[in-house]
Design a protein around this motif. Sequence first.
Motif, PDB file in Angstrom:
ATOM      1  N   PRO A   1     -30.216-100.385 -36.754  1.00 57.03           N
ATOM      2  CA  PRO A   1     -31.351 -99.886 -35.656  1.00 57.03           C
ATOM      3  C   PRO A   1     -30.009 -98.787 -35.003  1.00 57.03           C
ATOM      4  N   GLU A   2     -29.122 -98.454 -35.200  1.00 53.05           N
ATOM      5  CA  GLU A   2     -27.748 -97.448 -34.320  1.00 53.05           C
ATOM      6  C   GLU A   2     -28.458 -96.520 -35.211  1.00 53.05           C
TER       7      GLU A   2
ATOM      8  N   MET B   1     -30.197 -95.607 -37.677  1.00 50.36           N
ATOM      9  CA  MET B   1     -31.908 -94.545 -37.556  1.00 50.36           C
ATOM     10  C   MET B   1     -32.219 -94.270 -36.233  1.00 50.36           C
ATOM     11  N   LYS B   2     -31.242 -95.048 -35.157  1.00 53.50           N
ATOM     12  CA  LYS B   2     -31.743 -94.061 -34.026  1.00 53.50           C
ATOM     13  C   LYS B   2     -30.748 -93.053 -33.996  1.00 53.50           C
TER      14      LYS B   2
END
Lengths: 414, 203
Positions: free
Chosen positions: B138-139, B141-142
Amino acid sequence: MTNMRATFCESAPLSRRAMLTGAGALFAWAHAPRIASAAGARDPRLVVIILRGALDGLSAVGPVGDPDYIGLHGEIALSATGPDAARPLDSFFALNPGMPTLHRLFATKQATIFHAVATPYRERSHFDGQDVLESGLPGVGRTTSGWLNRALAALPAGQPIRSRGGLGVGVATPLALRGPAPVVGWAPQALQPAGEDLGRRMIDLYRHTDPALAEALARGLEIDRLASREMGDEKGSRGGMNSVAGMAQAARGAARLLAAPDGPRVAALAFDGWDTHANEGGPRGRLAQLLSGLDGAFGEFEKGLGDKWRDTVIVTITEFGRTARINGTTGTDHGTATVAFLAGGAVAGGRVIADWPGLKSHQLHENRDLRPTTDLRAMLKGVLGDHLGLGAATLAGSVFPESATVKPVTGLLT
Amino acid sequence: MLGRIYAQPDRAQGLAALEELARHPSTARHIATKFARHFVADEPPPALVERLARSFRDTGGDLKALAETLVASPEAWSAPPTKLRTPYEFLIATARMTGRAPINAGPILGGLASLGQPLWAPAGPNGFADTAAAWVSPEGMKARLDLSWQVASRIQDMSDPAELLDKVAGAAASPVTRQALERAESRQQALAMLLMSPEAQRR
């Protein structure tokens, strides 16, 4: 289509159409250059805000007096009454409740709203529409300079407004301000995070093509939102220049630079995210939030410019409007005519200027969009002519090529 | 290996042990697995791993032969692009796609750090992860989304991002991606979406 009949919509709606024909006579089109106004006492400031993605003019400034409005715009239509009532502008138009500052400026005659305006572009591509809006060319065609820069370049050498150059706010100067005249860039933050709209679009694309990436990105954005909520604004505007806080931050910085005695006099900035195909919202929701960000930017300019505010005009424009009818996802699709805002102490405000085309099926452009009745260039020429002192020949030449038939709207400024 | 006694004196003892280690079937399988995992998939097809391991054994550990075996293997071409470009690969690809090689290394180094792959500085001696599973975070891709926007928003005169998609992905370009790029609200946004598209992120 050139507009020769722009009028002030301060009268009762029934007489609107009737008075339009006669109202044209009110306008003595300026054929003589008015260099004196810029060279005289006024030390003008000019800000151009570009809303990329196409602003829905019918949800920003609702024609609440038009009987066909609610039927077309459905649940996102503004209403003159009720808990989320729009802010009345005159007996016909009302402003999205997300814009209290603009409403106050309007009420104190420091803001003018144009409705049913459009550039000469009549297709529905954002890319091409933005090119036409910012280049000032009569049609689609890639170019490396914009109308605002060429307006600066056309001023006599030695004028402070020209010699101090333009200010491009953001990591990239908008095309409108690129060109031969010198421009200095300033960005509120060197590293702008991606806006919500881009994240939303990527998740949507991944959902159709790559679910693992969709899940990871969705979770990453979710935790970022959570962090933003829990930690407040410690890291500055986390949503980038297109968030509500980001718009205010950009305006605050730009206002300080414009207010400095030795600073630039002309600035351009772009806010993204107005492409509201889904869940647009009316008096509340996504569009209202974007509008409140823009409204906050107006407030920051007013505050930060101090006593220069009285010499300021902020022009807010977008590439085109959106469909008059809402779509199946409670949003609107690419359209044609929309609104434009003029705000600032130098604006002779308190007026909605519109040759209202009506919203019946046969009155819509291609039976789907608000029909343009005012060429946006007429408004821009009026501002550039009276604020910077550019003559009609220059405006119809290097600034907006091949636009001699588009006469400047005069009397827009004090 | 374990329990064997190497009677050679001095340095020869170590060399003998290393040589036997290198010839051990487990080593061939280990190298073959890492090789196939890097190029093909986190869980590479067993038949491919076996073929690579055989190549490694038969050639006495010739890495060129190993690479040629991979290239000649149908699995290397037919496997779906499930690998995620590492931050390094992503940044290099981004510079190439946008035709803007960095003038100094600063932005690339900063990008590597912000994407979780600081140059030559992995958290442990086993290096950076070589699985897509580790990079699809998640981090991460962000961070890629932010970086893509930062790159795209700086580019002023760009070609049509949909045309760039053709150059980058050719026949592998998905119509869904193409449509998403064409519907973007600005060219900058379309370019950021291209940089983030599966076509540009996966390999």
